[in-house]
Write a protein that holds these residues in place. Structure first.
Motif, PDB file in Angstrom:
ATOM      1  N   ALA A 238       0.714  -1.257  -0.047  1.00 42.05           N
ATOM      2  CA  ALA A 238      -0.049   0.122  -0.113  1.00 42.05           C
ATOM      3  C   ALA A 238       0.930   1.408   0.068  1.00 42.05           C
ATOM      4  CB  ALA A 238      -0.914  -0.018   1.323  1.00 42.05           C
ATOM      5  N   MET A 239       2.146   1.015   0.509  1.00 42.30           N
ATOM      6  CA  MET A 239       2.912   2.273   0.430  1.00 42.30           C
ATOM      7  C   MET A 239       3.708   2.439  -0.690  1.00 42.30           C
ATOM      8  SD  MET A 239       4.152   2.296   4.430  1.00 42.30           S
ATOM      9  CE  MET A 239       5.010   3.623   4.483  1.00 42.30           C
ATOM     10  N   GLY A 240       3.572   1.389  -1.613  1.00 43.39           N
ATOM     11  CA  GLY A 240       4.335   1.262  -2.808  1.00 43.39           C
ATOM     12  C   GLY A 240       6.022   1.245  -2.585  1.00 43.39           C
ATOM     13  N   LEU A 241       6.121   0.359  -1.653  1.00 39.83           N
ATOM     14  CA  LEU A 241       7.773  -0.045  -1.286  1.00 39.83           C
ATOM     15  C   LEU A 241       8.213  -1.368  -1.742  1.00 39.83           C
ATOM     16  CD1 LEU A 241       7.836   1.528   2.125  1.00 39.83           C
ATOM     17  CD2 LEU A 241       8.919   2.349   0.161  1.00 39.83           C
ATOM     18  N   HIS A 242       7.232  -2.198  -2.461  1.00 41.57           N
ATOM     19  CA  HIS A 242       7.623  -3.429  -3.152  1.00 41.57           C
ATOM     20  C   HIS A 242       7.759  -3.226  -4.577  1.00 41.57           C
ATOM     21  CE1 HIS A 242       5.936  -6.460   0.215  1.00 41.57           C
ATOM     22  NE2 HIS A 242       7.373  -6.177   0.354  1.00 41.57           N
ATOM     23  N   VAL A 243       8.455  -4.122  -5.387  1.00 39.51           N
ATOM     24  CA  VAL A 243       7.782  -4.375  -6.531  1.00 39.51           C
ATOM     25  C   VAL A 243       6.435  -4.789  -6.663  1.00 39.51           C
ATOM     26  CG1 VAL A 243       8.104  -5.910  -8.599  1.00 39.51           C
ATOM     27  CG2 VAL A 243      10.049  -5.034  -7.480  1.00 39.51           C
ATOM     28  N   PRO A 244       5.536  -4.406  -7.547  1.00 32.70           N
ATOM     29  CA  PRO A 244       4.152  -4.648  -7.291  1.00 32.70           C
ATOM     30  C   PRO A 244       3.574  -5.935  -6.963  1.00 32.70           C
ATOM     31  CG  PRO A 244       4.538  -2.823  -8.917  1.00 32.70           C
ATOM     32  CD  PRO A 244       5.680  -3.338  -8.489  1.00 32.70           C
ATOM     33  N   SER A 245       2.884  -6.125  -5.909  1.00 33.77           N
ATOM     34  CA  SER A 245       2.146  -7.429  -5.772  1.00 33.77           C
ATOM     35  C   SER A 245       3.264  -8.609  -5.562  1.00 33.77           C
ATOM     36  CB  SER A 245       1.305  -7.690  -6.948  1.00 33.77           C
ATOM     37  OG  SER A 245       0.261  -7.060  -7.101  1.00 33.77           O
ATOM     38  N   THR A 246       4.409  -8.294  -4.979  1.00 34.17           N
ATOM     39  CA  THR A 246       5.181  -9.234  -4.570  1.00 34.17           C
ATOM     40  C   THR A 246       5.029  -9.942  -3.498  1.00 34.17           C
ATOM     41  OG1 THR A 246       6.983  -7.831  -5.713  1.00 34.17           O
ATOM     42  CG2 THR A 246       7.791  -9.309  -4.357  1.00 34.17           C
ATOM     43  N   ALA A 247       4.224  -9.434  -2.517  1.00 34.10           N
ATOM     44  CA  ALA A 247       4.065  -9.861  -1.201  1.00 34.10           C
ATOM     45  C   ALA A 247       3.793 -11.615  -0.774  1.00 34.10           C
ATOM     46  CB  ALA A 247       2.895  -9.114  -0.417  1.00 34.10           C
ATOM     47  N   PHE A 248       2.765 -11.851  -1.597  1.00 31.30           N
ATOM     48  CA  PHE A 248       2.472 -13.147  -1.327  1.00 31.30           C
ATOM     49  C   PHE A 248       2.640 -14.242  -2.667  1.00 31.30           C
ATOM     50  CE2 PHE A 248      -0.543 -10.544   1.492  1.00 31.30           C
ATOM     51  CZ  PHE A 248       0.338 -10.940   2.559  1.00 31.30           C
ATOM     52  N   PRO A 286      12.528   7.084  -6.283  1.00 30.81           N
ATOM     53  CA  PRO A 286      12.733   8.367  -5.438  1.00 30.81           C
ATOM     54  C   PRO A 286      13.401   7.707  -4.200  1.00 30.81           C
ATOM     55  CG  PRO A 286      10.274   7.409  -5.484  1.00 30.81           C
ATOM     56  CD  PRO A 286      11.240   6.571  -6.343  1.00 30.81           C
ATOM     57  N   PRO A 287      14.046   8.730  -3.396  1.00 31.00           N
ATOM     58  CA  PRO A 287      14.632   8.580  -2.139  1.00 31.00           C
ATOM     59  C   PRO A 287      13.282   8.136  -1.028  1.00 31.00           C
ATOM     60  CG  PRO A 287      15.455  10.562  -2.831  1.00 31.00           C
ATOM     61  CD  PRO A 287      14.146  10.053  -3.858  1.00 31.00           C
ATOM     62  N   ILE A 288      13.559   7.077  -0.441  1.00 30.85           N
ATOM     63  CA  ILE A 288      12.604   6.629   0.597  1.00 30.85           C
ATOM     64  C   ILE A 288      12.027   7.439   1.479  1.00 30.85           C
ATOM     65  CG2 ILE A 288      13.989   5.708   2.202  1.00 30.85           C
ATOM     66  CD1 ILE A 288      12.167   3.384   2.463  1.00 30.85           C
ATOM     67  N   HIS A 377      -4.815   7.440  -1.073  1.00 31.36           N
ATOM     68  CA  HIS A 377      -4.462   8.575  -2.179  1.00 31.36           C
ATOM     69  C   HIS A 377      -3.757   7.937  -3.179  1.00 31.36           C
ATOM     70  CE1 HIS A 377      -4.880  11.770   1.127  1.00 31.36           C
ATOM     71  NE2 HIS A 377      -4.220  10.753   1.929  1.00 31.36           N
ATOM     72  N   ASP A 378      -4.134   8.535  -4.465  1.00 30.01           N
ATOM     73  CA  ASP A 378      -3.621   7.889  -5.590  1.00 30.01           C
ATOM     74  C   ASP A 378      -2.369   8.779  -5.951  1.00 30.01           C
ATOM     75  OD1 ASP A 378      -4.921   9.925  -6.804  1.00 30.01           O
ATOM     76  OD2 ASP A 378      -6.210   8.475  -7.844  1.00 30.01           O
ATOM     77  N   ASP A 379      -2.235   9.997  -5.545  1.00 27.80           N
ATOM     78  CA  ASP A 379      -1.345  10.896  -6.013  1.00 27.80           C
ATOM     79  C   ASP A 379       0.068  10.934  -5.181  1.00 27.80           C
ATOM     80  OD1 ASP A 379      -2.397  11.827  -3.601  1.00 27.80           O
ATOM     81  OD2 ASP A 379      -2.400  14.042  -4.153  1.00 27.80           O
ATOM     82  N   VAL A 380       0.601   9.687  -4.904  1.00 29.81           N
ATOM     83  CA  VAL A 380       1.697   9.511  -4.256  1.00 29.81           C
ATOM     84  C   VAL A 380       2.851   8.676  -5.017  1.00 29.81           C
ATOM     85  CG1 VAL A 380       0.377   8.880  -2.043  1.00 29.81           C
ATOM     86  CG2 VAL A 380       0.813   7.121  -3.641  1.00 29.81           C
ATOM     87  N   LEU A 381       4.093   8.970  -4.329  1.00 27.56           N
ATOM     88  CA  LEU A 381       5.389   8.209  -5.224  1.00 27.56           C
ATOM     89  C   LEU A 381       5.301   6.811  -4.869  1.00 27.56           C
ATOM     90  CD1 LEU A 381       7.973  11.091  -4.221  1.00 27.56           C
ATOM     91  CD2 LEU A 381       7.245  10.532  -6.426  1.00 27.56           C
ATOM     92  N   THR A 382       5.791   6.202  -5.572  1.00 28.68           N
ATOM     93  CA  THR A 382       6.166   4.654  -5.117  1.00 28.68           C
ATOM     94  C   THR A 382       7.594   4.355  -5.827  1.00 28.68           C
ATOM     95  OG1 THR A 382       5.249   3.550  -7.372  1.00 28.68           O
ATOM     96  CG2 THR A 382       3.713   3.987  -5.587  1.00 28.68           C
ATOM     97  N   VAL A 383       8.097   3.203  -5.685  1.00 28.36           N
ATOM     98  CA  VAL A 383       9.233   2.800  -6.162  1.00 28.36           C
ATOM     99  C   VAL A 383       9.407   2.640  -7.576  1.00 28.36           C
ATOM    100  CG1 VAL A 383      10.075   1.849  -4.082  1.00 28.36           C
ATOM    101  CG2 VAL A 383       8.949   0.237  -5.647  1.00 28.36           C
ATOM    102  N   ARG A 384       8.117   2.574  -8.287  1.00 27.64           N
ATOM    103  CA  ARG A 384       7.856   2.246  -9.690  1.00 27.64           C
ATOM    104  C   ARG A 384       7.057   3.690 -10.127  1.00 27.64           C
ATOM    105  NH1 ARG A 384       9.344  -2.643 -11.757  1.00 27.64           N
ATOM    106  NH2 ARG A 384       7.754  -2.378 -13.063  1.00 27.64           N
ATOM    107  N   SER A 385       7.791   3.888 -11.362  1.00 25.91           N
ATOM    108  CA  SER A 385       7.325   5.160 -12.121  1.00 25.91           C
ATOM    109  C   SER A 385       5.743   5.131 -12.368  1.00 25.91           C
ATOM    110  CB  SER A 385       8.083   5.282 -13.343  1.00 25.91           C
ATOM    111  OG  SER A 385       7.870   4.211 -14.282  1.00 25.91           O
TER     112      SER A 385
END
Length: 614
Positions: A238-248, A286-288, A377-385
């Protein structure tokens, strides 16, 4: 979709409250980012020590080519099933980094203990504080200051919050988190819970209990119930800190390896497009410290509530936010809980495990529903562009190439439901307030007819005392069990999972039963109502230290109240009990507990995140 008014209001008040600390934090980040890169800035002897063990080609890349150098911080050990798969991840990362002209080093390891191993034992009293030890170990790894970005390899309860706190203290570095995935489904959580209750009653012996536990916890990967470890993964998505949908995604397969390699590409500013096109130079990761702002923190809180996640995060994410210059409190969680619907039923909130949750739609489904409802919020930075919408897609391999597909409708509405038809219109957690202090209850797993319990209190100074009273048949009635001296300053705030089976047995006999404690329960209270994290704690002179056997206590989850029905004048005149000296001494010795004495002395309250570094 416009942001829900309550979500927007909570975010705004967090932003306003945090402005001075957040501004100072970002200024520190900017100053760190403006420095000359490490191998150019440092003395020759420093640099020589830093890359002495690297292959010659990598040394050349660092110095002559000024190639990016990835720090790997690894929680690997083979005591923890969740972390055993991480043993070979650094090799994958290093290999992938070289393909993109970069280098990578294991900057350091962090300790990772298992609450399942230490549950009910003295070692459990080190558990909460191990989070801060992990944060400090992360700082030790990164303080070599030779790195351009970082990967955090870790999964479980205190490990992810500790890695995240440590990473945020080096917030100028782009950072991606790399999980390992869950173990295959074994004995169902409901079946395991039944055997535990039978053992508590003496109906089965140690042999049968060990067989059941071993059938539930049986392979590499995270435990499959939705406790703190798996809640961590939901929040990171939810914070955008993974490669998408990597968790499970399960460990050990080709897809898992591809996602680990993708983490290396992502932190370097490359990455595979969602449609599977080959890795190309993309927007820089982006920087964390910039990524984790008040919107990202609120997104994590919303995801926690929507999935009925672990109550531990009402402590951990307060500390995480503080590390980024952001101040949140339990009132923020409570306000969001009133408007965030419960979208998932995963044990202990339901019968499904996380593998079934993933098959039904998983993190991508939940995030999409929350975004579409304006609750994230959808206007957030994530590790993905591509932003947070990338996290509504599911990864797959097509002809050995990594690709993502948009998450469709729920594949099992007994596990995940749309925001328009949730399991409950409100979130899974509730704030309780009253004369006994402030506490939280996980209502999503408690039947509606148990949301209000009013009964005489029985006071215990330890969980062992409660278990002895249960075994002696002294608790066969309506009652509120109060277990005090379990807060951070008293003994490190252990989880009290061992109390669930006996209390569940009493409840199963038809008695009205509740637990009130200044300790923790994670998601393990099951169907027993439990007011936990009572703050201020008894050891700090909190109200639980005034309670006596026989006082009528009322836990009223719908009203958000935790009351003691004693005349106010009598209550205020009562002396405040002190922790028995023998118990205090015993809590501080053995199995390394004496080394943590300073942390117990310095720990802030549970609602402040119980940090020990302030």
């Amino acid at each position: 979709m416009n942001t829900h008014t309550t979500v927007a209001a909570v975010t705004d008040r967090i932003r306003t409250r945090s402005a001075p600390a957040r501004t100072a934090y970002l200024e520190r980040l900017a100053a760190m980012a403006a420095r000359t890169r490490g191998s150019d800035r440092m003395g020759c002897a420093n640099v020589a020590h830093a890359f002495a063990a690297m292959p010659s080609n990598d040394k050349f890349k660092v110095v002559a080519e000024r190639a990016p150098n990835i720090a790997i911080v690894n929680a690997y050990n083979d005591m923890l099933s969740a972390h055993q798969p991480l043993q070979h991840y650094p090799d994958l990362v290093k290999d992938e980094a070289r393909h993109f002209g970069a280098t990578a080093q294991v900057a350091g390891g962090v300790p990772a203990m298992c609450d399942g191993v230490t549950q009910g034992l003295p070692g459990m009293e080190l558990s909460l504080f191990s989070r801060d030890v992990i944060a400090m170990a992360t700082a030790v790894a990164l303080t070599h200051d030779m790195f351009d970005c970082a990967l955090m390899l870790g999964v479980c309860d205190k490990i992810v919050p500790g890695l995240l706190i440590g990473a945020l203290h080096f917030g100028h570095l782009p950072t991606v988190f790399v999980p390992a995935g869950p173990m295959p489904s074994g004995l169902s959580n409901n079946a395991k819970a039944k055997v535990r209750e039978q053992a508590a009653q003496g109906l089965v012996g140690r042999k049968e209990l060990l067989e059941a536990e071993s059938a539930a916890y049986h392979a590499a990967g995270t435990c499959t119930f939705y406790g703190t470890a798996n809640s961590n993964q939901m929040l990171l998505e939810a914070m955008g800190l993974h490669v998408p949908s990597t968790a499970f995604v399960a460990p050990g397969g080709a897809l898992r390896d591809a996602l680990t390699r993708e983490a290396a590409r992502t932190v370097l500013g490359w990455g595979t497009a969602l449609d599977g096109q080959a890795a190309t130079q993309r927007a820089a990761c982006p920087p964390i410290g910039q990524l984790v702002d008040e919107r990202a923190i609120v997104n994590a809180m919303v995801a926690l509530l929507a999935t009925g996640g672990s109550t531990n995060h009402l402590i951990h994410w307060v500390a995480v936010a503080r590390s980024a210059g952001i101040t949140i409190d339990w009132d923020d969680f409570a306000a969001l809980s009133h408007v965030v619907p419960l979208l998932a039923r995963v044990y202990p909130n339901g019968s499904a495990d996380v593998n079934q949750f993933q098959a039904a739609g998983g993190t991508g489904y939940v995030i999409r529903e929350l975004l579409d409802a304006g609750l994230m919020h959808d206007d957030v930075l994530t590790v993905r562009s591509e932003g947070i919408r990338a996290y509504t897609h599911e990864p797959a391999l097509a002809d050995a190439a990594l690709t993502w597909q948009a998450t469709g409708p729920s594949k099992d509405e007994a596990i995940v439901r749309p925001a328009t038809a949730p399991f409950s219109p409100t979130g899974g957690l509730q704030l309780l307030q009253g004369p006994l202090g402030r506490s939280v209850i996980k209502v999503s797993s408690v039947p509606d007819d148990r949301h209000v319990v009013e009964a005489p209190a029985r006071i215990f100074d330890s969980q062992e005392d409660l278990q002895k009273a249960f075994s002696a048949g002294e608790l066969e009635r309506d009652l509120v069990c109060v277990v005090r001296w379990q807060g951070p300053q008293a003994n490190g705030m252990p989880e009290l999972h061992k109390l669930t089976p006996p209390l569940a047995v009493l409840q199963g006999k038809g008695f009205k039963v509740a637990l009130v404690t200044d300790g923790r329960m994670s998601g393990a209270s099951g169907k027993v109502p439990a007011a936990i994290h009572v703050s201020p704690e008894a050891a700090a002179g909190g109200p639980l230290a005034r309670l006596r056997d026989g006082d009528v206590v009322r836990l009223d989850a719908p009203a958000g109240r935790l009351e003691v029905l004693v005349p106010q004048a009598e209550w205020e005149a009562r002396p405040v009990a002190t922790m028995p000296e023998a118990l205090r001494v015993a809590n501080g010795l053995g199995l390394g507990r004496d080394l943590f004495a300073g942390m117990r002395r310095n720990a802030a309250t549970a609602e402040e995140g119980a940090p020990t570094w302030l």
